[in-house]
Design an enzyme around this catalytic site. Structure first.
Site, PDB file in Angstrom:
ATOM      1  N   HIS A 162       0.834  -1.207   0.000  1.00 63.65           N
ATOM      2  CA  HIS A 162       0.000   0.000   0.000  1.00 63.65           C
ATOM      3  C   HIS A 162       0.871   1.261   0.000  1.00 63.65           C
ATOM      4  CE1 HIS A 162      -3.268   2.459   2.275  1.00 63.65           C
ATOM      5  NE2 HIS A 162      -3.622   2.367   1.008  1.00 63.65           N
ATOM      6  N   GLU A 186       0.564  -0.258  -4.737  1.00 70.67           N
ATOM      7  CA  GLU A 186      -0.551   0.663  -4.993  1.00 70.67           C
ATOM      8  C   GLU A 186      -0.045   2.052  -4.640  1.00 70.67           C
ATOM      9  OE1 GLU A 186      -4.056   3.091  -3.381  1.00 70.67           O
ATOM     10  OE2 GLU A 186      -2.126   2.596  -2.478  1.00 70.67           O
ATOM     11  N   ASP A 197      -1.300   6.619  -5.043  1.00 73.42           N
ATOM     12  CA  ASP A 197      -2.379   7.580  -5.317  1.00 73.42           C
ATOM     13  C   ASP A 197      -1.866   8.686  -6.237  1.00 73.42           C
ATOM     14  OD1 ASP A 197      -4.220   6.455  -3.176  1.00 73.42           O
ATOM     15  OD2 ASP A 197      -2.467   7.005  -1.976  1.00 73.42           O
ATOM     16  N   HIS A 256      -1.702  11.324  -1.409  1.00 73.75           N
ATOM     17  CA  HIS A 256      -2.979  10.747  -0.996  1.00 73.75           C
ATOM     18  C   HIS A 256      -4.034  11.815  -0.725  1.00 73.75           C
ATOM     19  CE1 HIS A 256      -5.967   9.181   1.839  1.00 73.75           C
ATOM     20  NE2 HIS A 256      -5.816   8.036   1.194  1.00 73.75           N
ATOM     21  N   GLU A 279      -4.117   4.280  -8.159  1.00 75.97           N
ATOM     22  CA  GLU A 279      -5.390   4.808  -7.682  1.00 75.97           C
ATOM     23  C   GLU A 279      -5.510   6.249  -8.150  1.00 75.97           C
ATOM     24  OE1 GLU A 279      -6.444   4.702  -3.454  1.00 75.97           O
ATOM     25  OE2 GLU A 279      -8.063   6.107  -3.939  1.00 75.97           O
TER      26      GLU A 279
HETATM   27  O1  G3P Z   1      -6.495   1.500  -3.231  1.00 78.60           O
HETATM   28  C1  G3P Z   1      -6.614   0.974  -1.954  1.00 78.60           C
HETATM   29  C2  G3P Z   1      -6.536   2.049  -0.904  1.00 78.60           C
HETATM   30  O2  G3P Z   1      -5.397   2.808  -1.116  1.00 78.60           O
HETATM   31  C3  G3P Z   1      -7.736   2.934  -0.885  1.00 78.60           C
HETATM   32  O3  G3P Z   1      -7.764   3.812   0.196  1.00 78.60           O
HETATM   33  O4  G3P Z   1      -7.489   5.988   1.253  1.00 78.60           O
HETATM   34  O5  G3P Z   1      -5.610   4.360   1.278  1.00 78.60           O
HETATM   35  O6  G3P Z   1      -6.222   5.524  -0.826  1.00 78.60           O
HETATM   36  P1  G3P Z   1      -6.719   4.973   0.487  1.00 78.60           P
HETATM   37 MG    MG Z   2      -4.871   4.558  -2.245  1.00 78.21          MG
END
Ligand code: G3P
Ligand code: MG
Length: 246
Positions: A12, A39, A41, A54, A114
């Site tokens: 993450h 993953e 953002d 994020h 994302e």
């Molecule tokens: O994509 C999975 C996760 O990253 C979604 O939530 O808030 O951590 O971007 P967040």
């Molecule tokens: Mg995310």
């Protein structure tokens, strides 16, 4: 069921809780732990450059403040996105999507991008991120998996680069998940793991979708979810839930 080339475990925000999120240093830490997929953002700077962050604002994860999307890349690149996490990462920059693509190629890592639009920029961010992802990953064997909580961002991504796989993110249960994923022609549904039970996993899988869950930091919970048939576990505990986790 479509072909699913992605591994079971996804780090993450690059390096989970072991590095400042959404930085090149985080990607390096993910790679050091052997992770095969991350993953992160992605959003737009004021001048259209795509970078990783994020939150809407800079305050939590950099020494800047205010809405990140209001600043140009020239302004954003001056910021320190590492010191908030620890002095070992001081001077770490916000990365451009292009830099991230190059670093992931070096590490042979797959990605879940994302799409995280600044409030109000869903469609534009979906379009620009999808076009950039297509160009930046064009020589890679496995396409980046695009995802978003924002339906309109994924509609735009589908229009701009229909060939890139899409996953709809949900943080609350949507009884109409099947209609939404059908409309977006998603390959996957990405959910907060707390929304799931064995029955829901079966229904989603029976609909031909793959499942990615976030953010799972307990090995026991990861095993339970995988036992139900969840395909991908996105974790902050990249040390406890490693790439070979079973
Ligand atoms: O994509 C999975 C996760 O990253 C979604 O939530 O808030 O951590 O971007 P967040
Ligand atoms: Mg995310």
């Amino acid at each position: 069921m479509t072909v699913w080339p992605y591994p079971r475990i996804v780090a993450h925000r690059g390096g989970g809780s072991l590095a400042p999120e959404n930085t090149l240093a985080a990607i390096d830490v993910g790679a050091q732990y052997g992770h095969k997929m991350i993953e992160f953002d992605a959003k737009l700077a004021q001048d259209g450059e795509i970078f990783l962050l994020h939150d809407d604002t800079l305050d939590r994860t950099s020494n800047g403040w205010g809405v990140a999307g209001d600043l140009s890349w020239q302004q954003l690149v001056k910021l320190d996105a590492g010191s908030w996490y620890g002095s070992a990462f001081s001077g770490e920059k916000l990365p451009l999507l292009a830099q991230v693509a190059a670093r992931c190629a070096q590490h042979n890592m797959l990605v879940n991008i994302e799409i995280k639009p600044t409030t109000g920029l869903d469609e534009k961010t979906g379009t620009e991120v999808a076009l950039a992802a297509r160009a930046l990953w064009k020589d890679q064997a496995v396409a980046p998996l695009l995802s978003s909580f924002e339906f309109d961002a994924l509609v735009a991504a589908k229009k701009a680069a229909p060939e890139l796989p899409r996953g709809l993110l949900i943080d609350e249960w949507h009884p109409d998940w099947q209609a939404l994923t059908d409309e977006l022609q998603c390959v996957s549904l990405h959910l907060n793991h707390k929304l799931l039970n064995a029955e829901r996993v079966k229904a989603i899988k029976d609909a031909g979708l793959h499942i990615l869950v976030y953010t799972v930091n307990s090995p026991d919970r990861a095993r339970e979810l995988m036992g139900w048939g969840v395909d991908c576990i996105c974790t902050d505990r990249i040390d406890l839930i490693g790439p070979d986790f079973v």
